[in-house]
Motif scaffolding. Structure first.
Motif, mmCIF file in Angstrom:
data_model
loop_
_atom_site.group_PDB
_atom_site.id
_atom_site.type_symbol
_atom_site.label_atom_id
_atom_site.label_comp_id
_atom_site.label_asym_id
_atom_site.label_seq_id
_atom_site.Cartn_x
_atom_site.Cartn_y
_atom_site.Cartn_z
ATOM 1 N N SER A 76 5.520 -7.365 16.695
ATOM 2 C CA SER A 76 6.120 -6.134 16.179
ATOM 3 C C SER A 76 6.865 -5.354 17.271
ATOM 4 N N GLN A 77 6.617 -5.704 18.538
ATOM 5 C CA GLN A 77 7.358 -5.072 19.637
ATOM 6 C C GLN A 77 8.856 -5.315 19.502
ATOM 7 N N PHE A 78 9.204 -6.384 18.812
ATOM 8 C CA PHE A 78 10.605 -6.810 18.768
ATOM 9 C C PHE A 78 11.262 -6.546 17.420
ATOM 10 N N GLY A 79 10.529 -5.924 16.490
ATOM 11 C CA GLY A 79 11.103 -5.627 15.177
ATOM 12 C C GLY A 79 10.177 -6.068 14.060
ATOM 13 N N GLU A 80 10.686 -6.040 12.854
ATOM 14 C CA GLU A 80 9.905 -6.419 11.673
ATOM 15 C C GLU A 80 10.231 -7.860 11.292
ATOM 16 N N PHE A 81 9.320 -8.773 11.545
ATOM 17 C CA PHE A 81 9.636 -10.182 11.264
ATOM 18 C C PHE A 81 8.877 -10.739 10.065
ATOM 19 N N GLY A 82 7.795 -10.093 9.677
ATOM 20 C CA GLY A 82 7.011 -10.613 8.556
ATOM 21 C C GLY A 82 6.922 -9.579 7.460
ATOM 22 N N LYS A 83 6.612 -10.045 6.246
ATOM 23 C CA LYS A 83 6.393 -9.111 5.137
ATOM 24 C C LYS A 83 4.912 -9.106 4.799
ATOM 25 N N LYS A 110 14.136 -16.147 16.253
ATOM 26 C CA LYS A 110 14.024 -14.849 16.925
ATOM 27 C C LYS A 110 13.344 -15.000 18.288
ATOM 28 N N LEU A 111 12.260 -15.784 18.343
ATOM 29 C CA LEU A 111 11.560 -15.962 19.619
ATOM 30 C C LEU A 111 12.457 -16.651 20.636
ATOM 31 N N ARG A 112 13.201 -17.659 20.173
ATOM 32 C CA ARG A 112 14.132 -18.350 21.092
ATOM 33 C C ARG A 112 15.178 -17.377 21.625
ATOM 34 N N GLU A 113 15.647 -16.502 20.744
ATOM 35 C CA GLU A 113 16.651 -15.505 21.145
ATOM 36 C C GLU A 113 16.051 -14.530 22.166
ATOM 37 N N ILE A 114 14.838 -14.036 21.876
ATOM 38 C CA ILE A 114 14.177 -13.077 22.772
ATOM 39 C C ILE A 114 13.945 -13.705 24.148
ATOM 40 N N LEU A 115 13.451 -14.954 24.147
ATOM 41 C CA LEU A 115 13.136 -15.642 25.405
ATOM 42 C C LEU A 115 14.372 -16.270 26.042
ATOM 43 N N LYS A 116 15.515 -16.135 25.367
ATOM 44 C CA LYS A 116 16.790 -16.678 25.858
ATOM 45 C C LYS A 116 16.770 -18.200 26.002
ATOM 46 N N VAL A 117 16.001 -18.867 25.153
ATOM 47 C CA VAL A 117 16.056 -20.331 25.130
ATOM 48 C C VAL A 117 16.738 -20.814 23.853
ATOM 49 N N ASP A 118 17.597 -19.941 23.287
ATOM 50 C CA ASP A 118 18.514 -20.354 22.232
ATOM 51 C C ASP A 118 19.751 -20.989 22.861
ATOM 52 N N ARG A 119 19.657 -21.231 24.165
ATOM 53 C CA ARG A 119 20.712 -21.915 24.928
ATOM 54 C C ARG A 119 20.019 -22.964 25.799
ATOM 55 N N ARG A 120 20.777 -23.704 26.614
ATOM 56 C CA ARG A 120 20.197 -24.700 27.508
ATOM 57 C C ARG A 120 20.431 -24.277 28.952
#
Lengths: 205, 205
Positions: A53-60, A73-83
């Protein structure tokens, strides 16, 4: 969201959630709950909800989390949505193991070079890699704009190489040498030392 | 001192202090301060004093800590004032590296056996060790009363082997397989997964 304000301890748990969610996705699951994820990773459901929840609302409430969405979202936060390109310094046993490890690519990392200072190793092949001379470390790392290094050399040489990595622009070091490194505050270090990890458990035996 | 009441997070820092103090002793130092130790390990002096004071009074105001005394006490607390027999399961790259690693003996550990399920590896030598068959794991571990194992096998096989280790009486597992293990509450697991460690740093890049 203010990245500076998230405690390190929360950031340190996100890769563990990411890994468990990836296993769930690989097994064909589409949704999960903080309870189910908690059982996988050995962390309480309440803690997981609080962390995420620190990063927004991800679940209902009641329907849980979409695994694919949370993975993205986790990949984006951790910046591993890239190589990220990564180098290895030290072509010993661990260096060899890391150079051959197949588990980096799908988790955001790409080993691109391996270095050793031993002239008898320089030029030898490890899989697709040719071992390069540590004498050229700074120049090569700068030229390729590498930000991440794995250090797998004996403790006595580790600080000197760490200094060179910092000089070359590296901002993150995964250190397998059993010694603490002194680096500037804007450089991150993570430590892997099996004896330290074992000693964290013997206390409880 | 009530061992049950010390938070895990404090215990996790003690091996890091122990390692840094050992380096100081190796360099001929006799005393240190929480400030100096803090600079070595990247932890605040106040935190170090607080952590160490959980276990009694080890330093004197103004004169600091006797390194030898603190080393002895930390080894006693972490129960590495003795030598623990450890097995390795998985004779791949990491298993080989651990079997050959020289850094265990002076930190409380003694690798005694290495296992693999691959019949083409069983019977081969790694240094002084002969690779044993995982089929005999439970029997051999029970007979030798082993409490600690390092697991260096692929993720899909890790839970099954962990179950066997638990059945054989193992109470501490250092898990290199990139998967969370389900074990009883009285069994400790520590995880070493380079991709997870790297992901803890990319957040900050």
């Amino acid at each position: 969201m203010n990245a500076e304000k998230i405690p390190d301890i929360i950031i340190s748990r996100l890769p563990v959630y990411l890994r468990a969610l990836q296993h769930m996705a690989d097994n064909g699951l589409k949704t999960t709950s903080s309870q189910e994820l908690g059982e996988h990773v050995g962390i309480s459901a309440a803690q997981i909800r609080k962390d995420i929840s620190q990063f927004g609302e991800f679940g209902k409430q009641g329907t849980g989390y979409s695994i694919e969405y949370l993975l993205d979202k986790l990949r984006e936060i951790l910046k591993v949505d890239r190589r990220w390109d990564v180098i290895i310094v030290g072509a010993g046993d661990i260096g060899h193991a890391l150079a051959r490890y197949q588990g980096f690519a799908n988790r955001g990392f790409n080993v691109v070079m391996i270095f050793d200072k031993d002239k008898s190793k320089v030029g030898q092949k490890i899989g697709e890699f040719t071992i390069e001379d540590t004498a050229n470390l700074i120049e090569k790392v700068k030229a390729a704009d590498i930000k991440i290094a794995m250090l797998t050399i004996p403790a006595p040489a580790a600080q000197e190489i760490a200094d060179k990595l910092v000089q070359a622009g590296v901002k993150a070091i995964l250190n397998y040498a059993p010694i603490n490194l002194n680096v500037p505050k804007n450089v991150k270090v993570q430590y892997i030392d099996p004896a330290t990890h074992l000693q964290r458990m013997t206390y409880y035996l």
